[in-house]
Design a protein around this motif. Sequence first.
Motif, PDB file in Angstrom:
ATOM      1  N   MET A   1       0.759  -1.290  -0.103  1.00 47.52           N
ATOM      2  CA  MET A   1      -0.028   0.112   0.070  1.00 47.52           C
ATOM      3  C   MET A   1       0.774   1.234  -0.048  1.00 47.52           C
ATOM      4  SD  MET A   1      -2.643   1.118   2.980  1.00 47.52           S
ATOM      5  CE  MET A   1      -1.521   2.038   3.808  1.00 47.52           C
ATOM      6  N   ILE A   2       1.976   1.337   0.886  1.00 46.78           N
ATOM      7  CA  ILE A   2       2.440   2.594   1.140  1.00 46.78           C
ATOM      8  C   ILE A   2       3.373   2.853   0.090  1.00 46.78           C
ATOM      9  CG2 ILE A   2       4.717   1.564   2.327  1.00 46.78           C
ATOM     10  CD1 ILE A   2       4.175   3.919   4.330  1.00 46.78           C
ATOM     11  N   ILE A   3       3.750   1.738  -0.810  1.00 50.40           N
ATOM     12  CA  ILE A   3       4.834   2.040  -1.792  1.00 50.40           C
ATOM     13  C   ILE A   3       4.022   2.585  -3.077  1.00 50.40           C
ATOM     14  CG2 ILE A   3       4.750  -0.121  -3.084  1.00 50.40           C
ATOM     15  CD1 ILE A   3       7.831  -0.311  -2.904  1.00 50.40           C
ATOM     16  N   CYS A   4       2.848   2.289  -3.082  1.00 46.50           N
ATOM     17  CA  CYS A   4       2.128   2.815  -4.441  1.00 46.50           C
ATOM     18  C   CYS A   4       1.425   4.286  -4.295  1.00 46.50           C
ATOM     19  CB  CYS A   4       1.277   1.778  -5.086  1.00 46.50           C
ATOM     20  SG  CYS A   4      -0.469   1.659  -3.902  1.00 46.50           S
ATOM     21  N   ILE A   5       1.373   4.705  -2.925  1.00 45.71           N
ATOM     22  CA  ILE A   5       0.690   5.851  -2.807  1.00 45.71           C
ATOM     23  C   ILE A   5       1.177   7.125  -3.531  1.00 45.71           C
ATOM     24  CG2 ILE A   5      -0.115   7.448  -1.041  1.00 45.71           C
ATOM     25  CD1 ILE A   5      -0.725   5.306   0.852  1.00 45.71           C
ATOM     26  N   PHE A   6       2.584   7.225  -3.452  1.00 46.78           N
ATOM     27  CA  PHE A   6       3.246   8.304  -3.805  1.00 46.78           C
ATOM     28  C   PHE A   6       3.132   8.835  -5.275  1.00 46.78           C
ATOM     29  CE2 PHE A   6       6.829  11.029  -5.030  1.00 46.78           C
ATOM     30  CZ  PHE A   6       6.676  12.018  -4.268  1.00 46.78           C
ATOM     31  N   PRO A   7       3.116   7.626  -6.246  1.00 46.43           N
ATOM     32  CA  PRO A   7       3.076   8.318  -7.702  1.00 46.43           C
ATOM     33  C   PRO A   7       1.632   8.430  -8.107  1.00 46.43           C
ATOM     34  CG  PRO A   7       3.505   5.589  -7.419  1.00 46.43           C
ATOM     35  CD  PRO A   7       3.886   6.358  -6.017  1.00 46.43           C
ATOM     36  N   ILE A   8       0.733   7.879  -7.422  1.00 50.85           N
ATOM     37  CA  ILE A   8      -0.876   8.147  -7.576  1.00 50.85           C
ATOM     38  C   ILE A   8      -0.886   9.700  -7.006  1.00 50.85           C
ATOM     39  CG2 ILE A   8      -3.071   7.707  -7.006  1.00 50.85           C
ATOM     40  CD1 ILE A   8      -2.425   4.823  -6.588  1.00 50.85           C
ATOM     41  N   VAL A   9      -0.425  10.052  -5.911  1.00 49.84           N
ATOM     42  CA  VAL A   9      -0.902  11.496  -5.341  1.00 49.84           C
ATOM     43  C   VAL A   9      -0.324  12.334  -6.273  1.00 49.84           C
ATOM     44  CG1 VAL A   9      -0.327  12.902  -3.515  1.00 49.84           C
ATOM     45  CG2 VAL A   9      -0.967  10.671  -2.948  1.00 49.84           C
ATOM     46  N   VAL A  10       0.866  12.193  -6.686  1.00 48.10           N
ATOM     47  CA  VAL A  10       1.712  12.921  -7.572  1.00 48.10           C
ATOM     48  C   VAL A  10       0.989  13.335  -8.866  1.00 48.10           C
ATOM     49  CG1 VAL A  10       3.979  13.392  -8.951  1.00 48.10           C
ATOM     50  CG2 VAL A  10       3.928  12.758  -6.600  1.00 48.10           C
ATOM     51  N   ASN A  11       0.532  12.158  -9.267  1.00 43.43           N
ATOM     52  CA  ASN A  11      -0.241  12.305 -10.686  1.00 43.43           C
ATOM     53  C   ASN A  11      -1.439  13.050 -10.616  1.00 43.43           C
ATOM     54  OD1 ASN A  11       1.511  11.042 -13.330  1.00 43.43           O
ATOM     55  ND2 ASN A  11       1.992   9.688 -11.540  1.00 43.43           N
ATOM     56  N   VAL A  12      -2.376  12.554  -9.683  1.00 42.54           N
ATOM     57  CA  VAL A  12      -3.531  12.917  -9.855  1.00 42.54           C
ATOM     58  C   VAL A  12      -3.330  14.795  -9.429  1.00 42.54           C
ATOM     59  CG1 VAL A  12      -5.584  12.843  -8.415  1.00 42.54           C
ATOM     60  CG2 VAL A  12      -4.751  10.818  -9.068  1.00 42.54           C
ATOM     61  N   SER A  13      -2.508  14.740  -8.391  1.00 40.69           N
ATOM     62  CA  SER A  13      -2.655  16.346  -7.927  1.00 40.69           C
ATOM     63  C   SER A  13      -2.074  17.173  -8.979  1.00 40.69           C
ATOM     64  CB  SER A  13      -1.839  16.577  -6.613  1.00 40.69           C
ATOM     65  OG  SER A  13      -0.538  16.227  -6.918  1.00 40.69           O
ATOM     66  N   THR A  14      -0.992  16.759  -9.804  1.00 37.84           N
ATOM     67  CA  THR A  14      -0.501  17.230 -11.025  1.00 37.84           C
ATOM     68  C   THR A  14      -1.633  17.668 -11.941  1.00 37.84           C
ATOM     69  OG1 THR A  14       1.646  16.378 -10.604  1.00 37.84           O
ATOM     70  CG2 THR A  14       1.248  17.663 -12.605  1.00 37.84           C
ATOM     71  N   GLY A  15      -2.284  16.678 -12.150  1.00 37.45           N
ATOM     72  CA  GLY A  15      -3.408  16.777 -13.136  1.00 37.45           C
ATOM     73  C   GLY A  15      -4.493  17.835 -12.862  1.00 37.45           C
ATOM     74  N   ILE A  16      -4.798  17.856 -11.776  1.00 33.51           N
ATOM     75  CA  ILE A  16      -5.875  18.669 -11.110  1.00 33.51           C
ATOM     76  C   ILE A  16      -5.011  20.122 -11.008  1.00 33.51           C
ATOM     77  CG2 ILE A  16      -7.358  19.434  -9.079  1.00 33.51           C
ATOM     78  CD1 ILE A  16      -7.884  16.457  -8.532  1.00 33.51           C
ATOM     79  N   ALA A  17      -4.069  20.192 -10.458  1.00 30.44           N
ATOM     80  CA  ALA A  17      -3.506  21.644 -10.459  1.00 30.44           C
ATOM     81  C   ALA A  17      -3.174  22.526 -11.770  1.00 30.44           C
ATOM     82  CB  ALA A  17      -2.400  21.469  -9.456  1.00 30.44           C
ATOM     83  N   THR A  18      -2.839  21.440 -12.677  1.00 26.69           N
ATOM     84  CA  THR A  18      -2.593  22.142 -14.127  1.00 26.69           C
ATOM     85  C   THR A  18      -3.604  22.468 -14.926  1.00 26.69           C
ATOM     86  OG1 THR A  18      -1.989  19.894 -15.078  1.00 26.69           O
ATOM     87  CG2 THR A  18      -0.209  21.328 -13.651  1.00 26.69           C
ATOM     88  N   VAL A  19      -4.701  22.691 -14.457  1.00 30.12           N
ATOM     89  CA  VAL A  19      -6.304  22.898 -15.332  1.00 30.12           C
ATOM     90  C   VAL A  19      -5.743  24.423 -15.888  1.00 30.12           C
ATOM     91  CG1 VAL A  19      -8.314  23.723 -15.247  1.00 30.12           C
ATOM     92  CG2 VAL A  19      -7.707  21.712 -14.110  1.00 30.12           C
ATOM     93  N   GLU A  20      -6.058  24.633 -17.201  1.00 34.52           N
ATOM     94  CA  GLU A  20      -5.516  25.514 -17.886  1.00 34.52           C
ATOM     95  C   GLU A  20      -6.289  26.847 -17.206  1.00 34.52           C
ATOM     96  OE1 GLU A  20      -6.922  23.197 -19.154  1.00 34.52           O
ATOM     97  OE2 GLU A  20      -6.006  22.553 -21.183  1.00 34.52           O
ATOM     98  N   PRO A  21      -5.633  27.898 -16.972  1.00 32.62           N
ATOM     99  CA  PRO A  21      -5.993  29.069 -16.270  1.00 32.62           C
ATOM    100  C   PRO A  21      -7.283  29.674 -16.907  1.00 32.62           C
ATOM    101  CG  PRO A  21      -3.795  29.437 -16.755  1.00 32.62           C
ATOM    102  CD  PRO A  21      -4.050  28.336 -16.957  1.00 32.62           C
ATOM    103  N   GLU A  22      -7.153  29.736 -18.326  1.00 27.29           N
ATOM    104  CA  GLU A  22      -8.486  30.265 -18.962  1.00 27.29           C
ATOM    105  C   GLU A  22      -9.702  29.437 -18.741  1.00 27.29           C
ATOM    106  OE1 GLU A  22      -5.725  29.648 -20.535  1.00 27.29           O
ATOM    107  OE2 GLU A  22      -4.957  31.488 -21.684  1.00 27.29           O
ATOM    108  N   LEU A  23      -9.588  28.118 -18.639  1.00 26.81           N
ATOM    109  CA  LEU A  23     -10.747  27.301 -18.578  1.00 26.81           C
ATOM    110  C   LEU A  23     -11.223  27.799 -17.085  1.00 26.81           C
ATOM    111  CD1 LEU A  23     -12.264  25.297 -19.651  1.00 26.81           C
ATOM    112  CD2 LEU A  23     -10.781  23.456 -18.884  1.00 26.81           C
ATOM    113  N   GLU A  24     -10.407  27.693 -16.034  1.00 30.37           N
ATOM    114  CA  GLU A  24     -10.730  28.039 -14.877  1.00 30.37           C
ATOM    115  C   GLU A  24     -11.596  29.190 -14.727  1.00 30.37           C
ATOM    116  OE1 GLU A  24      -7.726  27.191 -11.883  1.00 30.37           O
ATOM    117  OE2 GLU A  24      -9.159  27.693 -10.425  1.00 30.37           O
ATOM    118  N   ASP A  25     -11.088  30.400 -15.513  1.00 26.35           N
ATOM    119  CA  ASP A  25     -11.659  31.503 -15.568  1.00 26.35           C
ATOM    120  C   ASP A  25     -13.062  31.353 -16.448  1.00 26.35           C
ATOM    121  OD1 ASP A  25      -9.586  32.942 -14.593  1.00 26.35           O
ATOM    122  OD2 ASP A  25      -8.877  33.938 -16.205  1.00 26.35           O
TER     123      ASP A  25
END
Lengths: 252, 277
Positions: free
Chosen positions: A126-150
């Motif tokens: 469990m512990i070994i697989c958490i990190f890559p998932i967190v990084v990928n999911v959070s990056t995907g969400i955090a990098t929504v285009e600013p125009e789209l967010e506007d």
Amino acid sequence: MSPRQQKLASAGLIVGVFVFWELFCLLAGISELILPRPSRIIAAFIEYQHAIWPHVWQTFYTTMVGFVCGVAIGLGLGVLIGSSKLAYDTAYPLLVGISSIPKVAVVPIFVLWFGAGTIPAILTAMIICIFPIVVNVSTGIATVEPELEDVMRSLKATKREILWNVGLPRSMPYFFASLKVAITLSFVGSVIAETVAANKGVGNLMLIASSSFNVPLVFAGLMVLAIMGVSLYAVFSLIERNVASWAMRKEI
Amino acid sequence: MNRADQSARFVEFDGVGLTYGRDAERTQALMPTSLRIAKGDFLALVGPSGCGKSTILKLVAELLEPTEGRILFSGRELGAEPVRVGMAFQSASLLPWMTIRENVMLPLKIVPPFKAGFRAKKAGEYRDRADALLERVGLIDFADKNPWQLSGGMMQRANLCRALIHDPDLLLLDEPFGALDQFTREELWQTLQDLWLDRSPTVLLVTHDLREAAYLASRICVMSPRPGRIIEDRAVTFARPRPIDLTFDPGFTALVQELRGRIVHTPVTGSIGGSAA
């Protein structure tokens, strides 16, 4: 080279390696205690298959339970961290710190807490697989285009609506790409834990076989692990390709 | 406030200014500005880059908060009453996992009162609504395609549809055609003019293309370089619908030249109204 030829070449290379291995051991007269020939490994697998199966099942089971828990936690944390800049910046150093600990080093602690057996293996997976998932999911969400967010904010969309309609679907390709990596890591994690402290599982089987110098059986265990690892990877690549097909724009 | 007054002061900037940062790093993005936009007007904001045109747009959309002054809608403070806003930027930013039709329908999922009935109506009424718009801009045959299968001009058409599907009172456009080639851009000017004549939303268009402003707008405000303020405000009276040939009319060219003269600090590059992006 056409894709078909490419596949044939890959298969040819794999077969070639095994043929070379077999011939090399035969011609150089290498002892079975050092490096058994592939044909001996297969023979050992067939000979011991009834003994091997419960171990395979155990490893599969701990890997999957650990993986599913890890995915749930990773997805949750990823969404949490990805949807707030503050959380992203605050939690990232801690996550990097945790992820840089070699996971083998944690197994003794789990054994201390829960005793040798299934639970440390699940926890390690469990512990070994958490990190890559967190990084990928959070990056995907955090990098929504600013125009789209506007655009969304100008429609007076709530944070949750933006997350649900834009952030989450957008992070799905990242998520499924990370699952492919995560399942392989989970598998590594549970085998490591089995090798350190368990009484069941392919890792444990190999440990016992090696202590009784049954080297062909050790290698048969290795072969089983390889097959399991490749199959799990293949299954998740297939899922990735079907779920987030829009991210792989091939049919233009 | 009476009805006529309310309509003339649909959007009102009352000494609105914006400052970023603190102390030494203080930057005045927008000098205190007063501006009134009447209901149904088509206002173009032009000016050199970095002059705060987009800032005004974002203030109207409530994406930024003014540090000075106040913004009123029909005489009421911003946020007191929901004003339905549609917005489109230079990048179409359509969602790649959705079809064009689904993209166009997105605001209906979010904006009240439409969102209440979204689940029930998305296959019927709302779908027809989206299709009618797509038909209007000539994209109906592409409704089931994904965004990346479309050209840049087609994506901008879809973007316009998305900005209009929920019948906004106020349409905010931030250089929507800035990334398109000349021919496509002129085609889209006509599309936008048709849509405006059909639905008459109040439009605020930010652009650095003076020909675009002169062709589309009923009123043009010219802004000074940073810190921006409005230095000229003039009506554009060409009869509508305006044919694209209007852009070769001497009166039109004179207007464009004159506007250009006002934007003194803009480096002169390329042809008149050519993309400066």
